[in-house]
Scaffold this active site. Structure first.
Site, mmCIF file in Angstrom:
data_model
loop_
_atom_site.group_PDB
_atom_site.id
_atom_site.type_symbol
_atom_site.label_atom_id
_atom_site.label_comp_id
_atom_site.label_asym_id
_atom_site.label_seq_id
_atom_site.Cartn_x
_atom_site.Cartn_y
_atom_site.Cartn_z
ATOM 1 N N ASP A 1 -3.781 8.027 8.213
ATOM 2 C CA ASP A 1 -4.882 7.236 8.767
ATOM 3 C C ASP A 1 -4.454 6.242 9.846
ATOM 4 O OD1 ASP A 1 -3.540 5.315 7.323
ATOM 5 O OD2 ASP A 1 -5.173 4.891 5.924
ATOM 6 N N SER B 1 0.801 -1.221 0.000
ATOM 7 C CA SER B 1 0.000 0.000 0.000
ATOM 8 C C SER B 1 0.835 1.272 0.000
ATOM 9 C CB SER B 1 -0.951 0.015 1.202
ATOM 10 O OG SER B 1 -0.231 -0.026 2.417
ATOM 11 N N HIS C 1 -0.879 4.665 7.047
ATOM 12 C CA HIS C 1 -0.253 5.240 5.860
ATOM 13 C C HIS C 1 0.117 6.703 6.083
ATOM 14 C CE1 HIS C 1 -3.110 2.033 4.593
ATOM 15 N NE2 HIS C 1 -1.998 1.594 4.018
#
Length: 383
Positions: A348, A42, A351
């Site tokens: 968040d 990610s 990330h």
């Protein structure tokens, strides 16, 4: 005080500088990267997991793209800043089915990806089925299929959206993966078991590099893993940490130590790869130092507490994740973003914000934290 270059004259590498040595200093010529291909999780996913499963929703992406853009951030990722620095378009995810242009590369990263093959589904802990070995299989399929299509539409506008065979040798291959292998290990193994597994994890990444080299790839830019113990999510469920559990910046000490061990092994393996792959330019990039430096200097840089989260509701042990709705004390709560994401390091809890990603990119892509110490624009050179 001179510079000499070795020109490789193979059919795919005509006139492209692959090898260089600097004697006493001097400047290397910029590389003429025609494309780049990314493999990762990610931290560098530009839409893969959104294409394969449920799309990432607002407010993700709204800071820069003004809409969700398949990225786990309010805006751009480090891989996007790589594209900007190389003067190439932002990478489309390989798994995208509409509106894609792959002439200048493709992104095989997906959120939740590991280096090792997972033995759980994405619905359990969010671990992607597209582990690194599968991303390499997808690359092979991409290359074969795009070559077939290119031959069918050669000379038409459709051909302009497809990679050219000669560009694979003039591409940069980037890696940013390994963080999820550690997070799975912390969940499933003792620290001793995870430590024992590190060489195999690192060797699997090396195998991917070797395969791409056999397919004609020559320039590799490999990120190490960041200070996973500094991700705010690792403190969401910790109320009274015992003495020595956290370091001086509030990060989980044992997790960061494991990340450092992983990185030491990765750097050693990169050194060996240079011997095994004589025509490869392999750059090891110390992202850990950049990220930890940002976190440890947050106050002096005028940033918010690095362990605070911009997007989401995290009060005591009530957690409503960014962009979601939930109930707290019988009232509906929305995991809203903060007013100014640019002063937050964590977007968040897992990330990084776009502002943090840009800072990290600026402090790694100039070569100051790279081995060898060359900027990404010169990463085709062997040193």
């Amino acid at each position: 005080m001179g510079l000499w270059r070795v020109l490789v004259t193979g059919s795919l590498l005509v006139s492209w500088v692959l090898s260089a040595a600097v004697v006493g200093g001097g400047n290397l010529a910029p590389c003429d990267f025609q494309a780049f291909y990314n493999f990762g999780d990610s931290n560098s996913d530009t839409g893969g997991i959104s294409a394969a499963f449920e799309p990432i929703r607002a407010p993700y992406g709204e800071g820069f793209f003004h809409k969700p853009a398949g990225r786990d951030s309010d805006g751009r990722l480090i891989v996007d800043f790589i594209a900007e620095r190389l003067k190439l378009p932002y990478l489309s995810a390989y798994l995208n089915s509409l509106g894609t242009n792959y002439r200048r590369g493709a992104n095989f990263a997906t959120g939740g990806s590991t280096i090792m093959k997972p033995n759980e589904t994405i619905y359990e802990y969010g671990i992607s089925p597209f582990f690194l070995g599968m991303q390499i299989v997808q690359f092979d399929q991409f290359r074969a299929r795009s070559a077939e299509l290119y031959n069918q539409v050669k000379g038409t506008q459709e051909a302009e959206k497809l990679p050219r065979a000669e560009d694979y040798a003039r591409a940069l291959y980037t890696f940013d993966i390994g963080q999820n292998d550690l997070s799975v290990g912390f969940r499933k193994m003792s620290l001793e078991q995870l430590r024992a597994a590190l060489p195999d994890i690192v060797n699997q990444l090396a195998t991917a590099v070797q395969h791409l080299y056999q397919q004609g790839g020559r320039a590799f830019w490999i990120h190490n893993t960041g200070p996973i113990g500094c991700l705010p999510v690792n403190l969401f469920y910790v109320s009274n940490p015992p003495p020595g559990y956290l370091d001086e910046h509030g990060c989980v000490k044992a997790q960061n130590e494991m990340a450092v061990e992983f990185n030491v092994k990765l750097k050693d393996r990169a050194t060996k790869l240079r011997e095994e792959l004589p025509e490869a330019a392999i750059t090891y990039v110390d992202v850990y130092t950049a990220k930890y430096g940002l976190i440890s200097n947050a106050k002096s840089l005028g940033l918010a507490d690095p362990l605070k989260v911009c997007c989401g509701y995290h009060v005591n042990f009530d957690h409503i994740w960014c962009g979601n709705k939930g109930t707290v004390n019988k009232s509906e709560v929305y995991g809203a973003p903060c007013q100014d994401p640019s002063v937050f390091i964590s977007w968040d809890g897992v990330h990084y914000s776009e502002a943090a990603n840009k800072w990290i990119a600026d402090h790694t892509q100039n070569g100051s934290l790279a081995d060898p110490p060359i900027p990404i624009t010169q990463a085709c050179h062997r040193m």
